[in-house]
Write an enzyme that holds these catalytic residues in place. Structure first.
Site, PDB file in Angstrom:
ATOM      1  N   GLN A   2      33.743  79.162  19.522  1.00 44.45           N
ATOM      2  CA  GLN A   2      33.435  79.246  18.101  1.00 44.45           C
ATOM      3  C   GLN A   2      32.239  80.172  17.896  1.00 44.45           C
ATOM      4  OE1 GLN A   2      32.367  75.401  16.681  1.00 44.45           O
ATOM      5  NE2 GLN A   2      32.219  76.018  14.541  1.00 44.45           N
ATOM      6  N   GLY A   3      32.443  81.255  17.139  1.00 43.86           N
ATOM      7  CA  GLY A   3      31.359  82.213  16.886  1.00 43.86           C
ATOM      8  C   GLY A   3      30.840  82.077  15.466  1.00 43.86           C
ATOM      9  N   SER A  22      27.214  80.459  14.719  1.00 43.38           N
ATOM     10  CA  SER A  22      25.757  80.581  14.666  1.00 43.38           C
ATOM     11  C   SER A  22      25.293  81.962  15.098  1.00 43.38           C
ATOM     12  CB  SER A  22      25.120  79.550  15.593  1.00 43.38           C
ATOM     13  OG  SER A  22      25.455  78.261  15.170  1.00 43.38           O
ATOM     14  N   SER A  66      29.622  77.963  22.706  1.00 44.48           N
ATOM     15  CA  SER A  66      29.934  77.131  23.867  1.00 44.48           C
ATOM     16  C   SER A  66      31.093  77.715  24.659  1.00 44.48           C
ATOM     17  CB  SER A  66      30.281  75.704  23.430  1.00 44.48           C
ATOM     18  OG  SER A  66      29.118  75.071  22.979  1.00 44.48           O
ATOM     19  N   GLU A  71      35.047  68.975  12.936  1.00 43.38           N
ATOM     20  CA  GLU A  71      33.928  68.978  13.871  1.00 43.38           C
ATOM     21  C   GLU A  71      33.187  67.649  13.769  1.00 43.38           C
ATOM     22  OE1 GLU A  71      31.742  72.403  14.490  1.00 43.38           O
ATOM     23  OE2 GLU A  71      29.993  71.368  15.269  1.00 43.38           O
ATOM     24  N   GLU A 117      18.407  66.835  10.322  1.00 43.59           N
ATOM     25  CA  GLU A 117      17.641  66.888   9.068  1.00 43.59           C
ATOM     26  C   GLU A 117      18.517  67.398   7.925  1.00 43.59           C
ATOM     27  OE1 GLU A 117      16.619  67.970  11.997  1.00 43.59           O
ATOM     28  OE2 GLU A 117      14.901  66.663  12.386  1.00 43.59           O
TER      29      GLU A 117
END
Lengths: 336, 381
Positions: free
Chosen positions: B123-124, B126, B158, B241, B361
């Site tokens: 998964q690209g 970030s 990952s 996810e 957060e």
């Protein structure tokens, strides 16, 4: 399928409404007769999850006195074939905090009692008691009726719970329920309690959310600060955790005892989190008697050690895990 | 309900019956990452040959049909039968659902090869400057004839260095278009202009990579969803996810915690309470994710409440791995065995659970603002 879901939702809404009405009309608490008139036992026969859940949550929100735990216990016992009849008003004697039983059973059949009634005892009530047997094992016994004058009122921590303490040696043990019925009684009482704690936590959260949305400091609502938001988000998460396991505890399973134990732990944690964060974010207002948080905080305090403190429930969980030899996967999909 | 629609096999029974012969491809937690990946590919190949993968994926997208609950059942069964979770599962669950929903043509071409153990995905999303604030990403895609050229840098991808395909979220709108100008592409990592560099993480493994894209050509039929519709696809995918990913993590953690119970001395109240607390949180996670997976399988669109699942996941990962450390304190501190190394690596990995997929957060902000309805911060755009 969709129609069935709609019908179930309608039923749940109708039950909620009538329960809310009963709670609103009963400032002194909800007794056995009121539960009979509400049709609670019939509903519990058809849908115990809905009956227990709705009644518990509404009572928890209102921090009201009730015989709801007693009713849940007697109903479950009757369904399981134990010698009790729900038509008949019953009062259940629960263990004092930090005590394994509400009394000690001796080999001669007598018992020394020291336990708590919740929601007041009425003349003529049949009595059930959680006690410890001569071998140190938990047991549930039926006792001869108790005169209300024998029960000492307890106004200390939470007068609104209308708890009474019965102390003294009593030879009047009528009989002892089967061990599986004793276990059923305990998990039923815990589950009914857990719903009340979830209701109390929801009400704390509702009060806190309203307060921090309206209260301005430094020119903005205090609920816009992340430090405040994150506390209340944690309350929502803790309540959701308890709700999910409570819902799962009604599945057909050979791990119901463990699931109810976990649900009770989570409900206790949820209400403690709600009280801690609620008191903090409601600030000086929350510290006054007129603010609606007070009765909920007292109720949470009263119930914190009731039927097992967080630490005791944790140790019981560890013992059950050890007995299983594994960390059981509660309720999956399809084949277990 | 799922098993009424299709006649899905009982995977748990099959795995238990074939446990011995499958040990050579069991992706054990103590294996190195590369070994785990090799074994995971072989494990899926054997399952596929036995007709056991693909259940819960639509037949028209290369699966075998049936409710998505069957996938959840498979991941539970794999770990319950004593196998490590195959490394493909994470990206499969996150990207697979997006492919199926938004580009069934691509799904039917590439899902079967993953399910047969011949491919790995990543998964690209970030970027160095776009973590939790995903809408600020800068990787650009510009039109080139019938296709697109993508240029930019992805990170925390990952298994990037072993993957064949990457779901790349790139900007197709103006630089300041935020979430309105993003598109998701299905990118061949063997294509010219791709450079994947593994990064050594705190786990001691090269778990994720930096992916550099320099004018990488992507044909237009490799878009997942419409142009500038990437945010919607990404939000769709994040439901999975937070739901199915969390479900497969709880399956793994049940195995981890089960392994501790035999060693647990219940008379040691301190340790017993740490283990109990971990189990209580794990059960809450399992029951919560089960509800979420059921809703996903029923085709419901989930709202901001899935952030609750994500918060429970992070909390549980910490508690379970802290319990491992508490029970095996000495080995954890000074052990040299493969087991001790694995426990330390997994403990470090558990710390990432409150960071990846939107930091804890940010999840709490979502719950506070969009579930509880608390006022937004004035300064935030």
């Amino acid at each position: 399928m969709a129609e069935l879901v709609d019908e179930m939702e309608e039923l749940a809404e109708a039950v909620s409404e009538s329960t809310r009405a009963l709670v609103a009309q009963s400032p002194e608490g909800v007794g056995w007769k009121a539960l009979l008139e509400l049709g609670w036992f019939e509903l519990a026969g058809e849908d115990p999850r809905l009956a227990t859940g709705v009644l518990g949550e509404e009572l928890g929100r209102a921090a009201l006195a009730s015989r709801a735990l007693d009713a849940a216990v007697v109903h479950a016992l009757e369904q399981a074939g134990a010698p009790v009849v729900a038509e008949q008003s019953h009062a259940v004697l629960y263990p004092l905090p930090s005590s394994p039983g509400a009394g000690q059973l001796f080999a001669d059949g007598s018992a020394e009692l020291d336990g708590l009634f919740l929601g007041g005892v009425e003349p003529g009530d049949k009595i059930l008691a959680f006690v410890t047997d001569p071998a140190g094992q938990p047991a549930v016994v039926r006792l001869a009726p108790v005169e209300p004058s024998e029960v000492a009122g307890l106004d200390g921590a939470d007068a609104r719970v209308r708890a009474g303490r019965l102390t003294g040696r009593s030879a009047a043990v009528l009989d002892r329920l089967a061990p599986e019925h004793a276990r059923l009684a305990l998990r039923t009482a815990r589950r009914a309690l857990a719903y009340q704690l979830v209701g109390a936590a929801e009400e704390c959260l509702r009060i806190a959310v309203t307060h921090v949305s309206e209260r301005h400091q430094f020119g903005r609502p205090i609920g816009s600060y992340q430090a405040v938001k994150h506390r209340l988000a944690d309350v929502r998460v803790a309540i959701a955790a308890a709700r999910s396991v409570l819902a799962g505890s009604w599945d057909e399973s050979d791990q119901t005892e463990l699931t109810v134990l976990v649900a009770t732990s989570l409900a206790k944690k949820a209400v403690q989190t709600a009280v801690a964060h609620g008191l903090q974010v409601c600030g000086g207002m929350g510290f006054t008697e007129e603010f609606p948080l007070a009765p909920l905080v007292r109720r949470a305090q009263f119930f914190a050690p009731f039927l097992g403190s967080a630490a005791e429930l944790g140790m019981e969980t560890a013992r059950l895990l050890k007995a299983c030899g594994t960390a059981p996967r509660i309720s999956g999909f399809g084949t277990p | 309900m799922a098993s009424q629609e299709v006649d899905a096999p009982n995977v748990l029974e099959w795995l238990r019956a074939h446990s011995d012969t499958l040990q050579d491809c069991n992706p054990r937690r103590t294996d190195s990452l590369d070994d785990r990946i090799d074994r995971s590919l072989e494990f899926f190949a054997r399952l596929d040959a036995a007709g056991l993968t693909g259940w819960g994926w639509p037949a028209e997208s290369g699966g075998r049909g049936g409710s998505a609950e069957l996938r959840a059942e498979l991941y539970d069964a794999i770990t319950a039968a004593g196998f490590g979770m195959p490394e493909q599962v994470g990206a499969l669950e996150v990207l697979g659902s997006a492919l199926v929903a938004h580009n069934p043509g691509i799904a039917s071409r590439y899902l079967p090869e993953l399910l047969a153990g011949r491919a790995l995905w990543c998964q690209g999303f970030s970027e160095p400057e776009a973590g939790s604030d995903l809408a600020s990403l800068r990787t650009r895609a510009v039109r080139d004839g019938q296709g697109w050229r993508i240029t930019g840098q992805k990170v925390w991808t990952s298994l990037g260095h072993r993957s064949n395909w990457c779901g790349v979220l790139a900007r197709t709108g103006a630089p300041d278009s935020r979430h309105r100008g993003l598109t998701l592409f299905w990118v061949d990592l063997q294509a010219a202009g791709v450079d994947v560099r593994p990064l050594l993480t705190l786990t001691g493994e090269e778990e994720f990579s930096e992916v550099f894209l320099d004018g990488v050509y992507v044909p237009s039929d490799h878009m997942i969803g419409p142009v500038d519709g990437g945010w919607g696809v990404a939000m769709d995918l994040l439901q999975y996810e937070r739901g199915m990913w969390a479900w497969q993590r709880q399956a793994i953690m049940h195995s981890t915690l089960s392994g501790l119970i035999a060693e647990l001395d219940e008379s040691d109240a301190l340790t017993a309470s740490i283990v109990a607390e971990a189990y209580i949180s794990l059960t809450a996670l399992r029951m919560r994710c089960r509800e979420t997976v059921k809703r996903l399988a029923a085709g419901e669109r989930l709202g901001p409440e899935v952030s609750i699942d994500k918060i429970l996941l992070g909390q549980t990962e910490h508690l379970v791995n802290d319990a491992v450390r508490a029970v095996r304190e000495r080995g954890f501190a000074i052990g040299d065995s493969a087991e001790a190394r694995t426990e330390r690596a997994e403990w470090f990995y558990s710390r990432a659970a409150t960071v990846y997929g939107g930091a804890a957060e940010v999840q709490r902000n979502i719950v506070a603002e969009r579930v509880l309805g608390l006022p937004r911060e004035a300064a935030r755009g």
